[in-house]
Design an enzyme around this catalytic site. Structure first.
Site, PDB file in Angstrom:
ATOM      1  CG  ASP A 191      -0.279   0.051   2.534  1.00  0.00           C
ATOM      2  OD1 ASP A 191       0.704  -0.702   2.706  1.00  0.00           O
ATOM      3  OD2 ASP A 191      -0.719   0.820   3.403  1.00  0.00           O
TER       4      ASP A 191
ATOM      5  CD  GLU B  60       4.198   0.959   6.719  1.00  0.00           C
ATOM      6  OE1 GLU B  60       5.007   1.380   7.558  1.00  0.00           O
ATOM      7  OE2 GLU B  60       3.757   1.670   5.777  1.00  0.00           O
TER       8      GLU B  60
END
Length: 517
Positions: free
Chosen positions: A139, A203
């Protein structure tokens, strides 16, 4: 009278001789420590070989295009409840196509965790060897196109660089790990030592649904890791003042985090007859107190002391003397480090006022004012201590303080001549990056997925094997994030060789030329 003067002269001479002896002794100690610290704190156990993986021209094209393809997928996470699930699923489909050998290998198990994260278990041929883990995330933070030289999800290639969100944070690691494993499998290489590859999908929003679940699964299976390697620091070129050569900085801890909301509520009214203090004024005073009274310096209570001592031999005179004798000069060094925001963050818990909201109309006394302040907590203290300091600094009961989130700093991972992971990193870095002579411990200023894995290992390291210059730092989470093609090739080479180097079952005896590092 004459006798008294004589005695005074004797006393003065004795004191002078004593002071001279003390100064000479102190000078001798300072010079001796500077001489001793010419050698690394951890002796080099490996001879520098100077060459590692040899990728063909077609493989270099392949690894470049694999990264570009991943960068084009807009895997943006905005919050723990708001992320691009379509892109996350597309990323999963993409890696299956890009790395067929990984997904078809008989000794690699692939699992989807938390719907979009990935866990690979690479079963080594020697079950007696303790496994390790390589961690990354897919991400990325949002990237509005305004201000970019190229669209942030175009993966445009220009003058030797690939531009796009995630090229440095952190698709380069996610794709690089799988690419290195793909190349090893094509060479019929089966690792002796088992290892895990984790790729999280959230994350950037604290990893609660990705890395946290991966860590919980490993713990439930009784897994214990020799070490874990995640993103974090990098190879710094020209960033550390006074050090000319590139330095590989491996973070052995990461700072904690705390976000506080400050609220002041007062009776509203008309601006034509204002009270002595408004909600805005009270809150502004509180915020000003926080900014004018920074948290105390904790220099020497975290890895920053190890960083300086390990780098002592890289500094020129007189900095090499100073860095070799921080027991004497640490107060001076601490004050100097406080001058710049980038180094000030290494020595204390930082205070950043990030949001301030108040007022509804130009002629109305507002009923409330709110501010948000973010603290990055030094490894030498806990969130609870920071909160207490904040309350004492504000010292105003009219200011309500609410904790939005709080994370303590992580424990400092081992960094000594008995730590297997440290020597493997050292060997791989020195072989992959011939211009690097220093591999040193440090602190990761940001937060990573690695914090979720403290129950499966106490050896957590944060290192992104890419070369960064000063102008690269604002690109991370900023405009025109990019990675050079050459740097990414080196990253894949590092990961390729790291996996091979981890297959040694014991450390060799110290190399005769240990003074070289």
């Amino acid at each position: 009278m004459a006798g008294g003067c004589g005695r005074r002269r004797v006393v003065v001479c004795a004191v002078a001789l004593g002071l001279s002896a003390a100064v000479l002794a102190l000078t001798a100690v300072v010079l001796l420590r500077a001489y001793v610290l010419r050698s690394p704190a951890i002796p080099r156990l490996w001879a520098r070989r100077g060459s590692t993986a040899a990728f063909s021209a077609s493989e270099r094209r392949e690894l470049k295009e694999a990264l570009r393809g991943a960068v084009r997928i807009p895997t943006v996470s905005l919050s723990s409840e708001d992320f691009n699930t379509t892109a996350m699923a597309e990323f999963g489909d993409y890696i299956r196509k890009a790395f067929p050998a990984v997904f078809s290998s008989k000794f690699i198990q692939h699992e989807i965790i938390g719907e979009y994260s990935h866990l690979f278990t690479v079963q080594g041929s020697d079950s007696e060897m303790m496994p390790y883990m390589l961690l990354a995330h897919m991400d990325v933070v949002p990237a509005p196109p305004e201000g970019w030289d190229f669209p942030p999800f175009s993966a445009a290639e220009h003058e030797g660089f690939i531009y796009g969100r995630g090229t440095l944070d952190n698709k380069n690691s996610a794709i690089g790990i799988l690419q290195a494993l793909e190349f090893l499998l094509r060479r019929n290489y089966r690792p002796r030592r088992s290892f895990y590859v984790g790729i999280g999908h959230d994350e950037e929003v604290f990893g609660q649904k990705g890395a946290l679940k991966i860590a919980a699964l490993l713990e439930s299976r009784g897994v214990k890791l020799s070490f874990l390697l995640d993103e974090g620091s990098a190879i710094l070129d020209g960033i550390i003042a006074g050090v000319k050569k590139p330095v590989a900085l491996i973070a052995v801890t990461e700072k904690g985090l705390m976000t506080l909301n400050f609220t002041v509520e007062k009776e509203p009214g008309h601006s034509s007859f204002p009270p002595k203090e408004t909600s805005i004024g009270i809150l502004a005073t509180a915020v000003s107190r926080l900014e004018q009274n920074p948290m105390r310096s904790l220099f020497g209570r975290g890895p920053e002391l190890m960083t300086m001592e390990h780098l002592a031999s890289e500094f020129n005179f007189p900095l090499n003397l100073i860095m070799s004798n921080l027991w004497l000069f640490s107060p001076i060094v601490s004050r100097v480090l406080a001058w710049k925001p980038s180094t000030n963050a290494l020595i204390r818990t930082t205070t950043a006022v990030t949001m301030f909201n108040a007022g509804i109309k130009f002629n109305v006394i507002p009923p409330s004012a709110r501010a948000t302040v973010n603290f990055r907590i030094h490894s030498g203290e806990k969130a609870k201590e920071v909160l207490e300091t904040v309350r004492n600094t504000v010292a105003d009961d009219r200011v309500k303080i609410d904790v939005i989130e709080a994370l303590d700093p992580l424990p400092i991972s081992p960094w000594d001549d008995q730590t297997f992971g440290v020597h493997v990193f050292q060997r791989t870095i020195l072989d992959t990056f011939p211009n690097v002579d220093s591999v040193v411990p440090g602190t990761c200023i940001g937060n990573t997925d690695s914090r979720h894995f403290t129950n499966v290992t106490n050896a957590i390291y944060r290192f992104n094997p890419v070369l960064l210059k000063s102008d690269d730092l604002p690109r991370i989470h900023g405009l025109n994030e990019r990675i050079s093609v050459e740097s990414y090739e080196k990253q894949v080479e590092f990961l390729f060789q790291l996996i091979k180097n981890c297959d040694v079952d014991k450390l060799p005896e110290p190399h005769a030329n240990s003074h070289e590092l």
